[in-house]
Design a protein around this motif. Structure first.
Motif, PDB file in Angstrom:
ATOM      1  N   VAL A 194      -5.451 -15.600   4.520  1.00  0.00           N
ATOM      2  CA  VAL A 194      -5.172 -15.260   3.119  1.00  0.00           C
ATOM      3  C   VAL A 194      -6.482 -15.155   2.329  1.00  0.00           C
ATOM      4  CG1 VAL A 194      -4.113 -16.071   0.983  1.00  0.00           C
ATOM      5  CG2 VAL A 194      -2.876 -16.264   3.141  1.00  0.00           C
ATOM      6  N   ILE A 195      -7.367 -16.127   2.508  1.00  0.00           N
ATOM      7  CA  ILE A 195      -8.652 -16.120   1.791  1.00  0.00           C
ATOM      8  C   ILE A 195      -9.433 -14.849   2.108  1.00  0.00           C
ATOM      9  CG2 ILE A 195     -10.933 -17.221   1.682  1.00  0.00           C
ATOM     10  CD1 ILE A 195      -9.456 -19.915   2.030  1.00  0.00           C
ATOM     11  N   MET A 196      -9.497 -14.484   3.369  1.00  0.00           N
ATOM     12  CA  MET A 196     -10.260 -13.294   3.765  1.00  0.00           C
ATOM     13  C   MET A 196      -9.612 -12.015   3.257  1.00  0.00           C
ATOM     14  SD  MET A 196     -12.886 -14.600   5.218  1.00  0.00           S
ATOM     15  CE  MET A 196     -13.669 -13.116   5.854  1.00  0.00           C
ATOM     16  N   GLY A 197      -8.276 -11.986   3.270  1.00  0.00           N
ATOM     17  CA  GLY A 197      -7.590 -10.798   2.758  1.00  0.00           C
ATOM     18  C   GLY A 197      -7.861 -10.577   1.279  1.00  0.00           C
ATOM     19  N   VAL A 198      -7.796 -11.641   0.484  1.00  0.00           N
ATOM     20  CA  VAL A 198      -8.084 -11.523  -0.951  1.00  0.00           C
ATOM     21  C   VAL A 198      -9.549 -11.170  -1.182  1.00  0.00           C
ATOM     22  CG1 VAL A 198      -8.127 -12.774  -3.146  1.00  0.00           C
ATOM     23  CG2 VAL A 198      -6.229 -13.122  -1.560  1.00  0.00           C
ATOM     24  N   LEU A 199     -10.441 -11.734  -0.369  1.00  0.00           N
ATOM     25  CA  LEU A 199     -11.862 -11.411  -0.492  1.00  0.00           C
ATOM     26  C   LEU A 199     -12.113  -9.916  -0.300  1.00  0.00           C
ATOM     27  CD1 LEU A 199     -14.832 -13.299   1.065  1.00  0.00           C
ATOM     28  CD2 LEU A 199     -14.487 -10.940   1.730  1.00  0.00           C
ATOM     29  N   VAL A 200     -11.527  -9.356   0.742  1.00  0.00           N
ATOM     30  CA  VAL A 200     -11.706  -7.920   1.004  1.00  0.00           C
ATOM     31  C   VAL A 200     -11.164  -7.099  -0.163  1.00  0.00           C
ATOM     32  CG1 VAL A 200     -10.985  -6.012   2.488  1.00  0.00           C
ATOM     33  CG2 VAL A 200     -11.747  -8.166   3.508  1.00  0.00           C
ATOM     34  N   TYR A 201     -10.030  -7.515  -0.717  1.00  0.00           N
ATOM     35  CA  TYR A 201      -9.474  -6.793  -1.865  1.00  0.00           C
ATOM     36  C   TYR A 201     -10.444  -6.794  -3.039  1.00  0.00           C
ATOM     37  CZ  TYR A 201      -6.724  -5.823  -6.024  1.00  0.00           C
ATOM     38  OH  TYR A 201      -6.291  -5.310  -7.227  1.00  0.00           O
ATOM     39  N   PHE A 202     -11.014  -7.949  -3.362  1.00  0.00           N
ATOM     40  CA  PHE A 202     -11.893  -8.045  -4.528  1.00  0.00           C
ATOM     41  C   PHE A 202     -13.179  -7.239  -4.349  1.00  0.00           C
ATOM     42  CE2 PHE A 202      -9.774 -12.118  -6.075  1.00  0.00           C
ATOM     43  CZ  PHE A 202      -9.273 -11.512  -7.233  1.00  0.00           C
ATOM     44  N   VAL A 203     -13.775  -7.290  -3.169  1.00  0.00           N
ATOM     45  CA  VAL A 203     -15.043  -6.573  -2.999  1.00  0.00           C
ATOM     46  C   VAL A 203     -14.824  -5.060  -3.053  1.00  0.00           C
ATOM     47  CG1 VAL A 203     -15.058  -6.480  -0.453  1.00  0.00           C
ATOM     48  CG2 VAL A 203     -17.213  -6.525  -1.717  1.00  0.00           C
ATOM     49  N   PHE A 204     -13.698  -4.583  -2.512  1.00  0.00           N
ATOM     50  CA  PHE A 204     -13.417  -3.151  -2.607  1.00  0.00           C
ATOM     51  C   PHE A 204     -12.979  -2.767  -4.015  1.00  0.00           C
ATOM     52  CE2 PHE A 204     -13.677  -3.273   1.952  1.00  0.00           C
ATOM     53  CZ  PHE A 204     -14.091  -1.997   2.305  1.00  0.00           C
ATOM     54  N   LEU A 205     -12.354  -3.700  -4.728  1.00  0.00           N
ATOM     55  CA  LEU A 205     -12.007  -3.436  -6.125  1.00  0.00           C
ATOM     56  C   LEU A 205     -13.259  -3.211  -6.957  1.00  0.00           C
ATOM     57  CD1 LEU A 205      -9.825  -3.459  -8.434  1.00  0.00           C
ATOM     58  CD2 LEU A 205     -10.318  -5.924  -8.648  1.00  0.00           C
ATOM     59  N   VAL A 206     -14.235  -4.100  -6.827  1.00  0.00           N
ATOM     60  CA  VAL A 206     -15.446  -4.022  -7.649  1.00  0.00           C
ATOM     61  C   VAL A 206     -16.282  -2.806  -7.282  1.00  0.00           C
ATOM     62  CG1 VAL A 206     -17.652  -5.166  -8.155  1.00  0.00           C
ATOM     63  CG2 VAL A 206     -15.529  -6.497  -8.090  1.00  0.00           C
ATOM     64  N   TYR A 207     -16.424  -2.523  -5.981  1.00  0.00           N
ATOM     65  CA  TYR A 207     -17.382  -1.491  -5.559  1.00  0.00           C
ATOM     66  C   TYR A 207     -16.741  -0.174  -5.115  1.00  0.00           C
ATOM     67  CZ  TYR A 207     -20.943  -5.077  -5.814  1.00  0.00           C
ATOM     68  OH  TYR A 207     -21.813  -6.047  -6.264  1.00  0.00           O
ATOM     69  N   ALA A 208     -15.393  -0.070  -5.206  1.00  0.00           N
ATOM     70  CA  ALA A 208     -14.782   1.174  -4.739  1.00  0.00           C
ATOM     71  C   ALA A 208     -13.635   1.692  -5.592  1.00  0.00           C
ATOM     72  CB  ALA A 208     -14.274   0.996  -3.298  1.00  0.00           C
ATOM     73  N   SER A 209     -12.866   0.826  -6.266  1.00  0.00           N
ATOM     74  CA  SER A 209     -11.639   1.336  -6.871  1.00  0.00           C
ATOM     75  C   SER A 209     -11.418   0.981  -8.336  1.00  0.00           C
ATOM     76  CB  SER A 209     -10.425   0.848  -6.060  1.00  0.00           C
ATOM     77  OG  SER A 209     -10.329  -0.567  -6.112  1.00  0.00           O
ATOM     78  N   SER A 210     -12.112   0.001  -8.887  1.00  0.00           N
ATOM     79  CA  SER A 210     -11.852  -0.416 -10.269  1.00  0.00           C
ATOM     80  C   SER A 210     -12.265   0.658 -11.267  1.00  0.00           C
ATOM     81  CB  SER A 210     -12.627  -1.706 -10.580  1.00  0.00           C
ATOM     82  OG  SER A 210     -12.584  -1.982 -11.967  1.00  0.00           O
ATOM     83  N   PRO A 211     -11.405   0.983 -12.229  1.00  0.00           N
ATOM     84  CA  PRO A 211     -11.798   1.961 -13.266  1.00  0.00           C
ATOM     85  C   PRO A 211     -12.908   1.422 -14.175  1.00  0.00           C
ATOM     86  CG  PRO A 211      -9.652   0.979 -13.775  1.00  0.00           C
ATOM     87  CD  PRO A 211     -10.004   0.539 -12.401  1.00  0.00           C
ATOM     88  N   LEU A 212     -13.077   0.102 -14.230  1.00  0.00           N
ATOM     89  CA  LEU A 212     -14.138  -0.474 -15.065  1.00  0.00           C
ATOM     90  C   LEU A 212     -15.489  -0.450 -14.373  1.00  0.00           C
ATOM     91  CD1 LEU A 212     -12.225  -3.588 -16.481  1.00  0.00           C
ATOM     92  CD2 LEU A 212     -12.652  -1.393 -17.612  1.00  0.00           C
ATOM     93  N   LEU A 213     -15.493  -0.597 -13.057  1.00  0.00           N
ATOM     94  CA  LEU A 213     -16.741  -0.566 -12.285  1.00  0.00           C
ATOM     95  C   LEU A 213     -16.587   0.483 -11.184  1.00  0.00           C
ATOM     96  CD1 LEU A 213     -17.391  -4.427 -12.109  1.00  0.00           C
ATOM     97  CD2 LEU A 213     -18.530  -2.770 -13.586  1.00  0.00           C
ATOM     98  N   GLY A 214     -16.097   0.084 -10.009  1.00  0.00           N
ATOM     99  CA  GLY A 214     -15.674   1.065  -9.015  1.00  0.00           C
ATOM    100  C   GLY A 214     -16.742   1.602  -8.094  1.00  0.00           C
TER     101      GLY A 214
END
Length: 603
Positions: A158-178
């Motif tokens: 679970v920890i690793m799954g959430v980690l992967v989500y957050f790093v891809f959110l910040v550097y690949a998919s977030s409309p605020l950063l992405g």
């Protein structure tokens, strides 16, 4: 279930699950919270030094994991080794340090967890400190070490799954950063503003040049405070690995052919958690201008604040889920560790040497329940004194770092003098505390308080003195008055019951264990030098990172996190696939023989 199975998991845990357990046990609340705090404070150097400074210990501990298989195959705790070699006086002294270590680790779990729960839900911090341990106690009470190990696997996934989500959110998919370029530009913009006044800091403003960093930038590894934190982190975490029974318990529980590989793999996978998570959420908090006071950041609120800024309430929920997984994993390991010390090093050694397995099992469970109350009480006491997660994290090496070298030499050097080791661990702590307080006083014109004692400079001085002074005393004294120990008494450490489920494998011969020791010694030191020396030195020519280099840095964090998550989730299942299918077939009523014996055909 026998007491041996309850406390050692039958000594039959394979490589993948051993690595998963190491990752889970080493993922404290501080791993998720404090790592992002140092990213918020120092920029990109913070996540790196947090990860590097706390990975080396696991890699090098793999050497002792093989040593204990070779020299004390029936041990339950590291304190039994001390007792077998040096006797009662040393045993009691090192036992006190073992308990202190378990208390410090447990307190950090609850201080971080309760602070986040309080900030997100409004629950009273003291109440949260008492309620959190009981989720840990219940399943540890029922299943012992093997249940803890299986739960650790699920928690790690679970920890690793959430980690992967957050790093891809910040550097690949977030409309605020992405993307890394946007993060880079925003971090550069934040340091172009004037530094906030004290009144503005009290309102949560965090901008302006970073003190001690090259060019005042978040985007550099040349950070004096970041490096100082890295050294404190390195020294302090040697104490919390080498003096924590839970890591010895994992080594004891692993199959001989799995322990060294498990520690190496676990260390490399664990590196990704603080490095990847803090490089994403920690830097995102700065890039988005999240408002946090220094006190709030010290309590571990950087990750939930960044997650809320990125995706709102779901972000906070994901951080809480990650945090709960970390707390129950490490908390259960600490419960089992304390119960093992109490039942084997106090009850079985000094009170009832003829104890039966059922008595050992009963008292193990009693201690687990009692320690749940102690964990909550200690966290409340520290909170009442205004001591935060970050403060305890920096302090831990001062208190327990002096035990590291004597304990390691107990198992690895035949000449180590027991009186020297016992004297040095106590003297090292006294010298460290004096150095810490005197340094604080001299740097702050005699002003000694919780805040001034928590500064990097006093903490650094105390941590280094704790580790090195005890090592020098032990080695010099032992060279002058050496023992010539043959390690035979360690091989005679008694078990309460015979281990029924453990099967000796082909890699358990002395020759194979010697090969394993040579492998982990060589690769442990090589990887440690690469991480701690060569990698940071290689970044010096870049100074303040150009955008392309920062993009590469962010890509390394993403890829490392993704690969680590994939390996640590799939490998334990792959290694145990035959056992899993046997259980499934049993539940489905399929005879096991049917899988291996073809139907006979009559002529």
């Amino acid at each position: 279930m026998t007491s041996e199975q309850f406390n050692t998991a039958g000594r039959s845990v394979k490589t993948g699950l051993t690595a998963s357990v190491i990752v889970s046990q080493w993922t404290w609340a501080a791993t998720l919270l404090q790592s992002s705090n140092v990213a918020w404070a120092y920029g990109i150097s913070g996540p790196f030094w947090y990860a590097a400074g706390a990975t080396v210990q696991v890699l090098l501990f793999g050497i002792l994991a093989i040593e204990i298989k070779m020299k004390a195959p029936t041990a339950h705790t590291f304190l039994e080794l001390v007792n077998a070699r040096w006797g009662t006086r040393a045993h009691i002294v090192f036992m006190i340090y073992g308990f202190i270590t378990n208390m410090i680790v447990s307190a950090m779990l609850l201080l971080g967890g309760a602070a986040v729960i309080n900030a997100l839900t409004g629950m009273q911090t003291e109440l949260a400190s008492f309620l959190i341990p009981w989720g840990v106690v219940m399943y540890t009470f029922a299943g012992g070490l093997k249940a803890t190990f299986l739960a650790c696997y699920m928690n790690t996934a679970v920890i690793m799954g959430v980690l992967v989500y957050f790093v891809f959110l910040v550097y690949a998919s977030s409309p605020l950063l992405g993307e890394s370029g946007v993060v880079y530009d925003k971090l550069a913009e934040m340091v172009s503003y004037p530094s906030p006044t004290d009144a503005e800091k009290a309102l949560g403003y965090h901008c302006g040049p970073v003190s001690g960093n090259r060019g005042g930038s978040f985007l550099t590894m040349l950070s004096s405070d970041g490096l100082m934190f890295g050294i404190i982190n390195l020294v302090g975490n040697f104490g919390t690995v080498f003096m924590d029974q839970s890591y010895w318990q994992s080594a004891i529980a692993a199959k001989p052919s799995s322990s060294h590989k498990g520690y190496m793999l676990g260390g490399l996978v664990w590196f990704s958690i603080p490095f990847t998570l803090a490089t994403s959420l920690g830097l995102a908090a700065n890039a988005l201008g999240v408002k946090l006071t220094p006190s709030e950041a010290g309590q571990g609120l950087v990750p939930p604040a960044a997650a809320i800024a990125l995706i709102g309430v779901p972000g906070a929920v994901l951080v809480v889920v990650q945090l709960f997984m970390a707390i129950v994993s490490t908390g259960s390991a600490e419960c089992i560790a304390v119960s093992s010390i109490v039942v084997y090093d106090i009850y079985f050694t000094y009170i009832n040497p003829k104890a039966t397995g059922q008595q050992i099992l009963f008292y193990s469970r009693v201690v687990i329940a009692f320690f749940g109350v102690v964990m909550g009480s200690l966290a409340c006491i520290l909170y009442a004194f205004g001591i935060s997660l970050g403060w305890v994290y920096l302090f831990m090496g001062i208190m327990i770092g002096s035990g590291v070298i004597p304990v390691a030499l107990c198992l690895s050097w035949s000449k180590t003098n027991g009186t020297a080791a016992t004297f040095s661990v106590v003297t090292g702590s006294v010298l460290a505390l004096i150095t810490w307080i005197v340094t604080c006083s001299s740097l702050n014109d005699g002003n000694i308080s919780v805040d001034t004692l928590g500064q990097n400079e006093p903490m650094l001085a105390g941590n280094v003195v704790a580790l090195l002074s005890s090592g020098v005393i032990t080695v010099v004294w032992s060279l002058m008055f050496p023992e010539n120990y043959d390690f035979e008494s360690m091989k005679r450490i008694p078990t309460v019951e015979q281990i029924e489920e453990y099967v000796h494998d082909e890699d358990e011969t002395p020759e194979k264990l010697a090969e394993a020791r040579a492998w982990i010694t060589g690769w442990g030191w090589i990887v440690s030098i690469i991480i701690m020396v060569l990698w940071p030195v290689a970044t010096i020519p870049w100074g303040v990172f150009p955008k392309a280099i920062f993009s590469l840095w962010a890509s390394v964090a993403m890829v490392w996190g993704l690969l680590a998550a994939t390996v640590i989730i799939i490998l334990p299942v792959a290694e145990s696939w035959g056992d899993i299918m046997a259980v499934v077939n049993g539940m489905a009523g399929i005879p096991q023989e049917a899988k291996y014996k073809p139907q006979s055909v009559e002529a």
